[in-house]
Design a protein around this motif. Structure first.
Motif, PDB file in Angstrom:
ATOM      1  N   GLN A   1     -29.717   6.492 -15.878  1.00 31.84           N
ATOM      2  CA  GLN A   1     -28.940   5.284 -16.118  1.00 31.84           C
ATOM      3  C   GLN A   1     -28.968   4.278 -14.973  1.00 31.84           C
ATOM      4  OE1 GLN A   1     -25.233   5.297 -18.586  1.00 31.84           O
ATOM      5  NE2 GLN A   1     -24.260   5.117 -16.588  1.00 31.84           N
ATOM      6  N   PRO A   2     -28.821   4.682 -13.701  1.00 34.76           N
ATOM      7  CA  PRO A   2     -28.841   3.691 -12.618  1.00 34.76           C
ATOM      8  C   PRO A   2     -30.143   2.911 -12.512  1.00 34.76           C
ATOM      9  CG  PRO A   2     -27.919   5.766 -11.851  1.00 34.76           C
ATOM     10  CD  PRO A   2     -28.518   6.033 -13.201  1.00 34.76           C
ATOM     11  N   LEU A   3     -31.249   3.499 -12.988  1.00 33.92           N
ATOM     12  CA  LEU A   3     -32.532   2.800 -12.926  1.00 33.92           C
ATOM     13  C   LEU A   3     -32.507   1.531 -13.760  1.00 33.92           C
ATOM     14  CD1 LEU A   3     -34.902   5.885 -13.326  1.00 33.92           C
ATOM     15  CD2 LEU A   3     -34.037   4.856 -11.208  1.00 33.92           C
ATOM     16  N   PHE A   4     -31.679   1.501 -14.805  1.00 39.49           N
ATOM     17  CA  PHE A   4     -31.550   0.313 -15.648  1.00 39.49           C
ATOM     18  C   PHE A   4     -30.513  -0.673 -15.112  1.00 39.49           C
ATOM     19  CE2 PHE A   4     -32.920   3.734 -18.552  1.00 39.49           C
ATOM     20  CZ  PHE A   4     -34.049   3.142 -19.101  1.00 39.49           C
ATOM     21  N   LEU A   5     -29.651  -0.215 -14.209  1.00 41.06           N
ATOM     22  CA  LEU A   5     -28.513  -1.031 -13.781  1.00 41.06           C
ATOM     23  C   LEU A   5     -28.727  -1.769 -12.468  1.00 41.06           C
ATOM     24  CD1 LEU A   5     -25.496   1.352 -14.558  1.00 41.06           C
ATOM     25  CD2 LEU A   5     -26.319  -0.555 -15.929  1.00 41.06           C
ATOM     26  N   TYR A   6     -29.407  -1.126 -11.502  1.00 42.24           N
ATOM     27  CA  TYR A   6     -29.399  -1.630 -10.130  1.00 42.24           C
ATOM     28  C   TYR A   6     -30.812  -1.877  -9.606  1.00 42.24           C
ATOM     29  CZ  TYR A   6     -24.852   0.662 -10.585  1.00 42.24           C
ATOM     30  OH  TYR A   6     -23.620   1.076 -11.024  1.00 42.24           O
ATOM     31  N   PRO A   7     -30.980  -2.856  -8.710  1.00 39.55           N
ATOM     32  CA  PRO A   7     -32.283  -3.054  -8.059  1.00 39.55           C
ATOM     33  C   PRO A   7     -32.650  -1.829  -7.221  1.00 39.55           C
ATOM     34  CG  PRO A   7     -30.866  -4.975  -7.768  1.00 39.55           C
ATOM     35  CD  PRO A   7     -30.003  -3.902  -8.335  1.00 39.55           C
ATOM     36  N   ALA A   8     -33.931  -1.537  -7.145  1.00 37.15           N
ATOM     37  CA  ALA A   8     -34.397  -0.314  -6.488  1.00 37.15           C
ATOM     38  C   ALA A   8     -33.980  -0.250  -5.024  1.00 37.15           C
ATOM     39  CB  ALA A   8     -35.916  -0.210  -6.616  1.00 37.15           C
TER      40      ALA A   8
ATOM     41  N   HIS B   1     -29.047  -5.609 -13.434  1.00 37.61           N
ATOM     42  CA  HIS B   1     -28.206  -5.663 -14.629  1.00 37.61           C
ATOM     43  C   HIS B   1     -26.724  -5.657 -14.268  1.00 37.61           C
ATOM     44  CE1 HIS B   1     -27.354  -5.311 -18.861  1.00 37.61           C
ATOM     45  NE2 HIS B   1     -26.692  -4.184 -18.690  1.00 37.61           N
ATOM     46  N   ALA B   2     -26.367  -4.906 -13.229  1.00 37.70           N
ATOM     47  CA  ALA B   2     -24.962  -4.825 -12.806  1.00 37.70           C
ATOM     48  C   ALA B   2     -24.724  -5.726 -11.603  1.00 37.70           C
ATOM     49  CB  ALA B   2     -24.593  -3.387 -12.484  1.00 37.70           C
ATOM     50  N   CYS B   3     -25.057  -7.007 -11.726  1.00 38.25           N
ATOM     51  CA  CYS B   3     -25.006  -7.924 -10.583  1.00 38.25           C
ATOM     52  C   CYS B   3     -23.594  -8.145 -10.054  1.00 38.25           C
ATOM     53  CB  CYS B   3     -25.664  -9.254 -10.943  1.00 38.25           C
ATOM     54  SG  CYS B   3     -24.975 -10.074 -12.398  1.00 38.25           S
ATOM     55  N   ASN B   4     -22.575  -7.912 -10.868  1.00 38.38           N
ATOM     56  CA  ASN B   4     -21.201  -8.043 -10.371  1.00 38.38           C
ATOM     57  C   ASN B   4     -20.840  -6.909  -9.424  1.00 38.38           C
ATOM     58  OD1 ASN B   4     -21.297  -6.574 -13.027  1.00 38.38           O
ATOM     59  ND2 ASN B   4     -19.191  -6.071 -12.440  1.00 38.38           N
ATOM     60  N   ILE B   5     -21.580  -5.793  -9.476  1.00 37.29           N
ATOM     61  CA  ILE B   5     -21.367  -4.676  -8.560  1.00 37.29           C
ATOM     62  C   ILE B   5     -22.244  -4.823  -7.326  1.00 37.29           C
ATOM     63  CG2 ILE B   5     -21.687  -2.184  -8.261  1.00 37.29           C
ATOM     64  CD1 ILE B   5     -20.857  -1.795 -11.129  1.00 37.29           C
ATOM     65  N   THR B   6     -23.488  -5.224  -7.509  1.00 33.96           N
ATOM     66  CA  THR B   6     -24.409  -5.295  -6.373  1.00 33.96           C
ATOM     67  C   THR B   6     -24.092  -6.453  -5.434  1.00 33.96           C
ATOM     68  OG1 THR B   6     -25.993  -6.566  -7.694  1.00 33.96           O
ATOM     69  CG2 THR B   6     -26.269  -4.176  -7.656  1.00 33.96           C
ATOM     70  N   ASP B   7     -23.489  -7.520  -5.944  1.00 36.65           N
ATOM     71  CA  ASP B   7     -23.092  -8.648  -5.089  1.00 36.65           C
ATOM     72  C   ASP B   7     -21.742  -9.177  -5.564  1.00 36.65           C
ATOM     73  OD1 ASP B   7     -22.951 -10.743  -3.352  1.00 36.65           O
ATOM     74  OD2 ASP B   7     -24.921 -11.582  -3.825  1.00 36.65           O
TER      75      ASP B   7
END
Length: 261
Positions: free
Chosen positions: A144-151, A237-243
């Protein structure tokens, strides 16, 4: 439906409803709630069949049902109008609410959302379904994280990722529930109703989203009548979490004009 209310409670303060993506958990918004709660009444909820809202979903369960449940939560809390911030599936729920209950939705923030599910996204969901059915919950959760977050972002957070995986496996819903929720997303198509949505919207998309092409958000913005489009070069995909700082600033700029003077 399990929910928590944060932030300000004085009369006249707008309400913000946070609607998560496929995982459905209110915990998805943990990084964003503090900034929003400084100005708004914030409601975060676990969608039906997920997290602390266990339920058996019918075979024909649809995004329209999810939207009716979210609207029902606002009705239950005697809230007659709210901003809706939705991530992916949560954005679809917000769009459906705005189409079905226009008086209930003040403004929309749609994060990596779409009007009709894209063939690439359908392919990704097929991979995830195959992992779940043929390899089990652990394989599904680990992918799942592979679809959500930049590597690069993900590679720097291995301890956090291990904790996330363990929690997700422990609290994973029944397989049939997950499959029916995916089926609802796959069938979503609101293209005929988009033109009738009048709520002001901010569409946020990341160009490096590997699950939902950013062109979906560009097309969605083109179809909405009152819209602001924010395209981010990075964030996944989860840009509100990554930034979260950048995301919270954009959302605040869009929603704060609705605060009472």
């Amino acid at each position: 439906m399990w929910h928590e209310v944060y932030g300000r409670s004085n009369p006249g303060v707008p309400t913000v409803l946070l609607s998560s993506g496929l995982g459905g958990s209110a915990l998805y918004w943990a990084a964003n709630i503090p900034a929003l709660a400084k100005y708004f009444r914030v409601i975060a909820y676990d969608q039906t069949g997920t997290g602390r809202s266990p339920a058996t979903l019918p075979p024909d369960y649809a995004v329209a049902d999810m939207a009716a449940e979210a609207a029902g939560l606002l009705d239950q809390l005697a809230i007659d109008k709210a901003h809706v911030i939705g991530h992916a599936l949560g954005g679809l729920i917000g769009l459906q609410m705005a189409a079905d209950r226009p008086a209930l939705v003040d403004r929309l923030v749609l994060v990596n959302a779409w009007a009709k599910t894209h063939p690439h996204t359908l392919r990704c969901f097929n991979v995830r379904k195959n992992l779940l059915v043929n390899s089990g919950v652990a394989a599904y959760v680990q992918a799942q994280p592979l679809f959500l977050y930049p590597a690069a972002w993900l590679a720097e957070r291995q301890a956090w990722l291990a904790d996330q995986d363990a929690a997700a496996i422990t609290h994973f819903p029944p397989t049939e529930t997950v499959l029916r929720r995916i089926q609802a997303v796959e069938a979503f198509d609101l293209t005929q109703a988009i033109a009738g949505i009048t709520a002001p919207a901010m569409v946020v998309a990341a160009r490096d989203d590997v699950l939902v092409p950013c062109t979906c958000s560009i097309t969605l913005a083109d179809q909405l009548s009152d819209v602001r489009l924010e395209l981010l070069d990075q964030g996944g995909h989860a840009c509100n979490i990554t930034d979260p700082d950048r995301f919270d600033a954009m959302v605040g700029d869009f929603l704060r004009p609705t605060l009472p003077t």
